[in-house]
Write a protein that holds these residues in place. Structure first.
Motif, PDB file in Angstrom:
ATOM      1  N   PRO A  87       8.346  10.988   7.215  1.00 42.86           N
ATOM      2  CA  PRO A  87       8.813   9.690   7.071  1.00 42.86           C
ATOM      3  C   PRO A  87       7.699   8.496   6.850  1.00 42.86           C
ATOM      4  O   PRO A  87       6.565   8.940   7.360  1.00 42.86           O
ATOM      5  N   ASP A  88       7.984   7.752   6.243  1.00 42.27           N
ATOM      6  CA  ASP A  88       7.054   6.475   6.111  1.00 42.27           C
ATOM      7  C   ASP A  88       7.894   5.242   5.917  1.00 42.27           C
ATOM      8  O   ASP A  88       8.209   4.733   5.033  1.00 42.27           O
ATOM      9  N   SER A  89       8.027   4.506   7.285  1.00 43.71           N
ATOM     10  CA  SER A  89       8.642   3.340   7.161  1.00 43.71           C
ATOM     11  C   SER A  89       8.361   2.471   8.357  1.00 43.71           C
ATOM     12  O   SER A  89       7.855   2.970   9.365  1.00 43.71           O
ATOM     13  N   PRO A  90       8.711   1.257   8.529  1.00 41.94           N
ATOM     14  CA  PRO A  90       8.451   0.327   9.751  1.00 41.94           C
ATOM     15  C   PRO A  90       8.948   1.238  10.978  1.00 41.94           C
ATOM     16  O   PRO A  90       8.159   0.995  12.000  1.00 41.94           O
ATOM     17  N   MET A  98       1.577   7.658  12.715  1.00 44.85           N
ATOM     18  CA  MET A  98       2.042   7.855  13.703  1.00 44.85           C
ATOM     19  C   MET A  98       2.561   9.271  13.640  1.00 44.85           C
ATOM     20  O   MET A  98       2.414  10.063  14.725  1.00 44.85           O
ATOM     21  N   TYR A  99       3.496   9.467  12.692  1.00 45.53           N
ATOM     22  CA  TYR A  99       4.084  10.776  12.806  1.00 45.53           C
ATOM     23  C   TYR A  99       2.873  11.896  12.258  1.00 45.53           C
ATOM     24  O   TYR A  99       3.081  12.953  13.030  1.00 45.53           O
TER      25      TYR A  99
END
Length: 463
Positions: free
Chosen positions: A356-359, A365-366
């Motif tokens: 995932p890549d979202s705010p 962080m993932y």
């Protein structure tokens, strides 16, 4: 109030047997711990050079039976000198050392021989050497595996195959997911299937009847670039026009092994099937440069053979969740306990799938969390770092002039370092088979670019 002791269960039986074996070995005798198909454990004492009295055997038999309960067979302690052919057990190639035993001077060896029905190939990793490599032209074989399904492994196989073909390579994709074919349907339409599939070769080769099978076809609807080619070996075929194609009946028989040496084992048949697919491409065009093995998920014999015997690079797909890491930890532990860590660890590389890549879920962080969990798992396969390990000033560690393999968590080239495939909502529920041009869309390219760049480099540069 007192409670009766818990009965001995499968896991505890092995632990108790090893404790007894180590105690016996402390007296200087070599001990082979033999576990049968039901999990029952016997101790085989090698008395060919050491005298062992009948009283000792009787004492340990009674003690062993009392300790292991139902997991002790009728004759729990045996002497090698009383067996008709002791070397069949003591010198079996499947015997492994007890690597967890403490070092005791003048003690005998403790070794293990595990007899199992399925899954044996996970603990029989073959170390690749220069003498194992086929003559030029060399085919780079890469297995794509996920402990759990649903991580996009087959789609990634498709994307990687197309990238390699676009670079001018002759690529063969073999769909090894017999129970749930994945990449095959993405690459070839139903009406263009070959007459036979991988399942046919596995069935026929058990009877020496696999010669002449039509197993491969060119991928459908994919334009050729730079003289590249893309071939497919699907799991099933079309069959003869006048005979029903009994796929399930064949599938029910492909994994069967016979104790008779007359019939090849499943592992040998799978290796032969892959070689036959490569040969079929070479006959019709040219020798494949790259073979991609889309493996079945889970602790399955197909995946075991693909990783242990067939590939020189294994891409391990994972999502950052507890179930996946527990599964890989169990798998890596079995390799370590079987003494296969050194043979397998450097051919592995983790793939962080659907990142995932979202705010709410930032990419960095993932991947940091994924890397930490992957490193924790891979530490099972890495060497320990005793106090006398020294650095050469670069990226290598040494102990007594021998290299120590223990990459740091931040090492981007280490097996545990994740290769990301980004998650995008547009891919959820996409009917790739009936959506022409889906793989050329910008969001698909963005999701797979990092994976394709890294995986391509690892394959073409031989890691």
């Amino acid at each position: 109030m007192t409670f009766p002791p818990d009965p001995v269960r499968f896991d505890r039986a092995r632990t108790l047997a090893l404790a007894s074996a180590r105690e016996l070995a402390a007296s200087g005798v070599d001990v082979l711990v033999v576990r049968d198909l039901l999990g029952r454990v016997s101790l085989l004492l090698d008395d060919r050079l050491t005298d062992i009295s009948d009283d000792t055997v009787a004492h340990w038999s009674a003690r062993f039976s009392s300790s292991l309960g139902p997991y002790a067979p009728q004759r729990p302690v045996l002497l090698a000198s009383r067996l008709f052919h002791p070397s069949a057990l003591l010198d079996s190639p499947r015997v492994v050392d007890d690597l967890t035993a403490p070092s005791v001077s003048r003690a005998g060896r403790v070794r293990l021989l595990d007899n199992i029905v399925v899954g044996e190939e996970w603990t029989r990793v073959r170390e690749l050497t220069e003498s194992d490599q086929p003559p030029v032209p060399h085919t780079a074989r890469t297995a794509l595996y996920g402990f759990k399904g649903g991580v996009g492994r087959s789609t990634a196989t498709y994307m990687l195959a197309r990238r390699l073909a676009d670079l001018g390579r002759c690529v063969l994709v073999i769909d090894l997911d017999l129970e749930s074919p994945g990449v095959g349907p993405l690459l070839v339409t139903e009406e263009q299937l070959p007459a036979y599939g991988l399942v046919d070769h596995l069935v026929e080769s058990a009877l020496g009847n696999a010669d002449g099978l039509d197993l491969v076809v060119p991928a459908s609807h994919l334009p050729s670039h730079n003289n590249g080619e893309l071939w497919v070996a699907p799991t099933r075929g079309l069959g003869a026009p006048d005979v029903p194609y009994s796929y399930v009946d064949k599938l029910n028989r492909v994994y069967a092994d016979s104790p008779s040496t007359e019939f090849p084992s499943f592992a040998d048949r799978l290796e032969s099937a892959v070689a036959a697919c490569e040969k079929a491409v070479a006959v019709r065009s040219r020798h494949p440069d790259v073979v991609l093995l889309d493996s079945r998920a889970g602790i399955h014999d197909i995946a075991a053979v693909a990783i242990s015997r067939l590939c020189d690079l294994a891409l391990l797909f994972a999502s950052d969740n507890t179930q996946t890491w527990n599964g890989y930890r169990d798998l890596f532990t079995s390799w370590r306990d079987a003494g296969q860590a050194v043979a397998v660890r450097e051919r592995l590389r983790m793939v962080a799938s659907m990142v995932p890549d979202s705010p709410d879920h930032p990419l960095d962080m993932y991947l940091e969390s994924f890397r930490d969990h992957a490193w924790s798992c891979f530490s099972i396969l890495y060497d320990d770092l005793p106090a006398d390990v020294v650095s050469d000033g670069g990226d290598h560690l040494w102990q007594d002039k021998l290299p120590v393999f223990n990459p740091s968590p931040e090492d981007d080239s280490a097996p545990h370092s994740p290769i990301p495939i980004l998650f995008t909502l547009e891919l959820v529920g996409l009917d790739a088979i009936n959506t022409p041009g889906w793989d050329d869309r910008a969001f698909v390219r963005a999701a797979y670019d990092a994976f394709l760049d890294t995986a391509t480099r690892l394959i073409l540069e031989g890691r």
